[in-house]
Scaffold this motif. Structure first.
Motif, PDB file in Angstrom:
ATOM      1  N   ILE A 126       3.569  41.931  35.936  1.00 47.40           N
ATOM      2  CA  ILE A 126       4.773  41.534  37.202  1.00 47.40           C
ATOM      3  C   ILE A 126       3.834  42.750  37.829  1.00 47.40           C
ATOM      4  N   ASN A 148      14.095  30.750  32.369  1.00 52.04           N
ATOM      5  CA  ASN A 148      14.051  30.275  31.994  1.00 52.04           C
ATOM      6  C   ASN A 148      14.161  29.131  33.044  1.00 52.04           C
ATOM      7  N   ASP A 155      15.345  39.757  38.139  1.00 48.07           N
ATOM      8  CA  ASP A 155      16.062  39.953  36.508  1.00 48.07           C
ATOM      9  C   ASP A 155      15.208  39.863  35.201  1.00 48.07           C
ATOM     10  N   THR A 180      17.628  31.078  36.942  1.00 47.18           N
ATOM     11  CA  THR A 180      17.886  31.794  38.513  1.00 47.18           C
ATOM     12  C   THR A 180      17.140  31.088  40.165  1.00 47.18           C
ATOM     13  N   ASP A 186       6.133  35.400  36.311  1.00 47.84           N
ATOM     14  CA  ASP A 186       6.289  36.226  35.091  1.00 47.84           C
ATOM     15  C   ASP A 186       5.192  35.700  33.933  1.00 47.84           C
TER      16      ASP A 186
HETATM   17  C1  SAM Z   1      15.846  38.215  31.854  1.00 47.46           C
HETATM   18  S1  SAM Z   1      14.471  37.224  31.782  1.00 47.46           S
HETATM   19  C2  SAM Z   1      15.292  35.618  32.813  1.00 47.46           C
HETATM   20  C3  SAM Z   1      15.821  34.726  33.802  1.00 47.46           C
HETATM   21  C4  SAM Z   1      16.098  34.123  34.767  1.00 47.46           C
HETATM   22  N1  SAM Z   1      17.143  34.938  35.255  1.00 47.46           N
HETATM   23  C5  SAM Z   1      16.434  32.529  34.667  1.00 47.46           C
HETATM   24  O1  SAM Z   1      17.339  32.191  34.900  1.00 47.46           O
HETATM   25  O2  SAM Z   1      16.178  31.938  33.544  1.00 47.46           O
HETATM   26  C6  SAM Z   1      13.759  38.144  32.563  1.00 47.46           C
HETATM   27  C7  SAM Z   1      11.827  37.278  32.691  1.00 47.46           C
HETATM   28  O3  SAM Z   1      10.666  38.311  33.064  1.00 47.46           O
HETATM   29  C8  SAM Z   1       9.976  38.269  32.415  1.00 47.46           C
HETATM   30  N2  SAM Z   1       9.583  39.864  32.411  1.00 47.46           N
HETATM   31  C9  SAM Z   1      10.162  41.150  32.339  1.00 47.46           C
HETATM   32  N3  SAM Z   1       9.244  41.926  32.753  1.00 47.46           N
HETATM   33  C10 SAM Z   1       8.196  41.482  33.324  1.00 47.46           C
HETATM   34  C11 SAM Z   1       7.070  42.395  33.509  1.00 47.46           C
HETATM   35  N4  SAM Z   1       6.679  43.426  33.410  1.00 47.46           N
HETATM   36  N5  SAM Z   1       5.662  41.393  33.874  1.00 47.46           N
HETATM   37  C12 SAM Z   1       5.945  39.651  33.513  1.00 47.46           C
HETATM   38  N6  SAM Z   1       6.891  39.439  33.190  1.00 47.46           N
HETATM   39  C13 SAM Z   1       8.328  39.958  32.885  1.00 47.46           C
HETATM   40  C14 SAM Z   1      10.240  38.127  30.851  1.00 47.46           C
HETATM   41  O4  SAM Z   1       9.248  37.510  30.686  1.00 47.46           O
HETATM   42  C15 SAM Z   1      11.363  37.934  31.868  1.00 47.46           C
HETATM   43  O5  SAM Z   1      11.124  35.272  31.571  1.00 47.46           O
END
Ligand code: SAM
Length: 160
Positions: free
Chosen positions: A81, A40, A99, A43, A60
């Motif tokens: 990622i 979102n 995160d 952070t 992301d």
């Molecule tokens: C928990 S959320 C992060 C929240 C963020 N700290 C905030 O303040 O909104 C995790 C994010 O990482 C992304 N994500 C997780 N693993 C990923 C990957 N392998 N490749 C791309 N994006 C990834 C997800 O799509 C998600 O939007």
């Protein structure tokens, strides 16, 4: 502990570590920061307030952030990622914040097959990493958590 309490503890811990990194001047103003998992953008927005002079590059799969906390296109890397972070190897990154934990142990175990070494490859010696998942790697020295961060909710390292 309820999942709500666990979430609140994770957020408190994340913020405490970020604020500590700022207060202890652990990131030079010209250092590049990686935000691994924009989500979102909450952070990201906090980091932008803490480190206004630093370039922050966010990762992301796709843009899902609030318009007020979406990085400029030049600082946004979309895709998996696991693949996109490889281009940062050797670039002497000052600070990487990750995160991307899910609370699903099988998914997180897969992430941990590539995340620690990818962060190590990107960081400069002395660079800082903070993560919601543990980053077990011989080149990452665990640092003591600051007041306000709960053990097991956030992990904090310096690259040797
Ligand atoms: C928990 S959320 C992060 C929240 C963020 N700290 C905030 O303040 O909104 C995790 C994010 O990482 C992304 N994500 C997780 N693993 C990923 C990957 N392998 N490749 C791309 N994006 C990834 C997800 O799509 C998600 O939007």
């Amino acid at each position: 502990m309820s999942r709500l309490d666990g979430f609140i503890s994770r957020m408190h811990s994340q913020r405490a570590v970020l604020n500590h990194i700022k207060a202890a001047s652990m990131v030079a103003p010209d250092g590049v920061i990686l935000e691994i998992g924009l989500g979102n953008g909450r952070t990201y927005d906090h980091m932008r307030e803490l480190f206004p002079e630093n370039r922050i590059i966010a990762f992301d799969r796709a843009v899902g952030s609030h318009p007020h906390s979406t990085p400029p296109e030049s600082d946004l890397i979309l895709g998996d990622i696991m693949e996109t972070i490889a281009q940062f190897a050797g670039l002497d990154i000052a600070f990487a914040h990750a995160d991307i934990g899910t609370a699903y142990p099988e998914k997180d175990a897969k992430t941990l097959t590539w995340l620690p070494q990818s962060i190590v490859a990107a960081l400069k010696s002395g660079g800082i990493a903070a993560s919601g998942l543990p980053l077990d790697h011989p080149e990452l020295e665990p640092l003591p958590l600051p007041t306000g961060a709960d053990p097991g909710r956030t992990y904090f390292y310096r690259k040797r």
